[in-house]
Design an enzyme around this catalytic site. Sequence first.
Site, PDB file in Angstrom:
ATOM      1  N   LYS A 140       0.878  -1.181   0.000  1.00  0.00           N
ATOM      2  CA  LYS A 140       0.000   0.000   0.000  1.00  0.00           C
ATOM      3  C   LYS A 140       0.913   1.227   0.000  1.00  0.00           C
ATOM      4  O   LYS A 140       1.542   1.547   1.008  1.00  0.00           O
ATOM      5  CB  LYS A 140      -0.881  -0.033   1.258  1.00  0.00           C
ATOM      6  N   GLU A 173       9.662   1.239  10.947  1.00  0.00           N
ATOM      7  CA  GLU A 173      10.654   2.311  10.817  1.00  0.00           C
ATOM      8  C   GLU A 173       9.872   3.598  11.038  1.00  0.00           C
ATOM      9  O   GLU A 173       9.160   4.056  10.147  1.00  0.00           O
ATOM     10  CB  GLU A 173      11.312   2.223   9.433  1.00  0.00           C
ATOM     11  N   CYS A 189      12.989  10.977   7.985  1.00  0.00           N
ATOM     12  CA  CYS A 189      12.974  10.499   9.385  1.00  0.00           C
ATOM     13  C   CYS A 189      14.324  10.697  10.057  1.00  0.00           C
ATOM     14  O   CYS A 189      14.396  10.762  11.281  1.00  0.00           O
ATOM     15  CB  CYS A 189      12.618   9.030   9.442  1.00  0.00           C
ATOM     16  N   GLU A 197       8.897  15.701  16.204  1.00  0.00           N
ATOM     17  CA  GLU A 197       9.535  15.605  14.895  1.00  0.00           C
ATOM     18  C   GLU A 197       8.968  16.738  14.027  1.00  0.00           C
ATOM     19  O   GLU A 197       7.753  16.825  13.826  1.00  0.00           O
ATOM     20  CB  GLU A 197       9.207  14.236  14.283  1.00  0.00           C
TER      21      GLU A 197
HETATM   22  C1  SIN Z   1      13.493   7.927   5.879  1.00  0.00           C
HETATM   23  O1  SIN Z   1      13.270   9.093   5.981  1.00  0.00           O
HETATM   24  O2  SIN Z   1      12.827   7.132   6.524  1.00  0.00           O
HETATM   25  C2  SIN Z   1      14.527   7.345   4.965  1.00  0.00           C
HETATM   26  C3  SIN Z   1      15.779   8.103   4.865  1.00  0.00           C
HETATM   27  C4  SIN Z   1      16.903   7.322   4.245  1.00  0.00           C
HETATM   28  O3  SIN Z   1      16.771   6.131   3.926  1.00  0.00           O
HETATM   29  O4  SIN Z   1      17.981   7.898   4.077  1.00  0.00           O
END
Ligand code: SIN
Length: 488
Positions: A182, A258, A292, A389
Site C-alpha cells: 500500500k 521504521e 525520518c 519531529e
Molecule cells: C526515511 O526518511 O525514513 C529514509 C531516509 C533514508 O533512507 O535515508
Amino acid sequence: MTIQLNDMGLLKTRAFINGQWVDADSGETFAVTNPATGELLAEVASVGAVETRRAIEAAETAMQDWKARPAAERAQFLKRWYALVMDNQQDLAKLMTLEQGKVLAESVGEVAYGASFIEWFAEEARRVYGDVLSLPQTDRRGVVIKQPVGVVGAITPWNFPNAMITRKAAPALAVGCGIVLKPASETPLSALALAELADRAGLPAGLFSVVPGRSSREIGGELTSNPTVKKVTFTGSTPVGKTLMKQCADTVKRTSMELGGNAPVIIFDDADLDQAIQGALISKFRNSGQTCICANRILVQDSIYDTFMEKFVAAVKDFRIGNGLDSESTHGPVVTAKAAQDIDAMVKSAVEDGAQVLVGGQIDDQGECFYQPTILGNVNDQMRVFREEIFGPVAPVFRFSTEAQAIAMANDTEFGLASYLYTRDIGRVWRVSEGIEYGMVGVNEVAISADVIPFGGVKESGQGREGSKYGLDDYLEVKYICMGGLNG
Ligand code: SIN
C-alpha cells in the site's frame, strides 16, 4: 497537466493485483496533485479491503512456487528489475518530483538509492545460511534452517516514494515471500511505475501487488488482520506504527517498524566547523526536512555557538526554493498545504515561547506548499521543536556547555533513530557514540544511508533493520530440525 515521460508506459493509474492492471471494484479514484503547482496529475484507482484480500490470496498462491525456486533464480529476477529501474531513472525521477515535490537531482539520487536495495538483495538472496548444532545426545544432530516468513504486507510513505518500497520488496522477494504494497496516497505513481518494471522484469503474477487507495484504514485494516499475512512492515509516523502493531497483535504477526525520529546533531567546539555546518545543512534541509533521519535538533557548544550561527544563517539565505523541476531550485515544496500549516504552527508556538526567527519563518508567497527554510535561535527544551519531529525545513539551534549535557539533551526524547556528532576527539567519539540511545550514529558525517547499512531505530523509533546483511532476517523464520536415530 499532462505528464510527459520518455516511456509513457510507466504512467500507471490502476491497481496492480495478481499481475493485472485493474480498476477499483467501486470504480472510485483519488486525485494525485503536484505540490509545487497544485495541478492535478492523475486520478488513481482507489481500492479497498476486498481488492486487498484478493492481492493477499494471489501472493500466497504465487509464493508457493517462488519460494521453492533456487535463490539464484530469484536473484536473476531482481537483477533484471534493478537494470530496468536504472534504465528508466530519469522518468522515475520526474514522476517522483511531480508527485512529491523534491528537487529533480534528489529524485534522481533516490531512484539510484532505491535501485541499490534491489541489487544488494539480489546478491544477498544466495546468502541465507543455517546452522548445525551439536546436541547433548550422540545419536542426534540439530539443524537450523531459515524459511520465508510468508505473505508480507507493506505500507510505505510519501517522503521516499521509491526507496522505501524497494528496501522492503527486494528482501521479501529475495527470500521467497510474496508482498502486497500500500503506497502513500500522495505518491502512488512512483509505486505503480516500480510494479510495471517488476512485471517487465518477468516477476510471476501475484508476487508483488500494489493496492493504492484513499482509505489507509481499510487497506491497512485488511493487511493487519488477514491471517494469511504473516508480517507487516511499515515506514511512517510513530502513532500510526503503534496502531498497526496493536492491529497485528490479534493474529500475532511479525512486524518491522521504521518510525519517527528526533535526530540531534551535536557539534563540539573541537569540530571542523565548516564541515559541521555543511553536515547540518545537508541533514536538516535534504528533501525539505521531510526525512525520518533529518537533523531535528542542532546542539552547538557554547564557545562556538555565535560563529556557527552566523555562517549557518548566511548559508540558508542562499537557498532557493521553487518547483523541483526548475534546475535553479535548491529545495522544493513540502508535500501538502496541511504539512506547511503544521510546520508553521510549530514555528509560531516556538516564537510565542520566546524563540527568535533568524531566517525564514513562514509559508512562502510561491504557494501554499512552500515553507521557507528557517532557523530558530533562543530555543529551549520545553518547546515543541525540541520534543516533536518537525518534518519540515526548520532548524532550531540549541546551546550546550558540557559533553554530559549534550548526551543528556540528545537522549531526552522518546525517539531513537539517527543521530550525528562532530568532534575531532577520538575518545569523545566513542564516549558519545556509546552514550546516546540511537540506532544509527553519524560521526563527522550525515550521509549515513546506503544499501549495506542496517537502517533502523530504538525506543519509539521502531524495531527491525532494513538494508544490509541483517535486512534479510526480517523476512525469515528460524526453524529447528532435530535429526535423530543416527547411531545405526
Ligand atoms: C526515511 O526518511 O525514513 C529514509 C531516509 C533514508 O533512507 O535515508
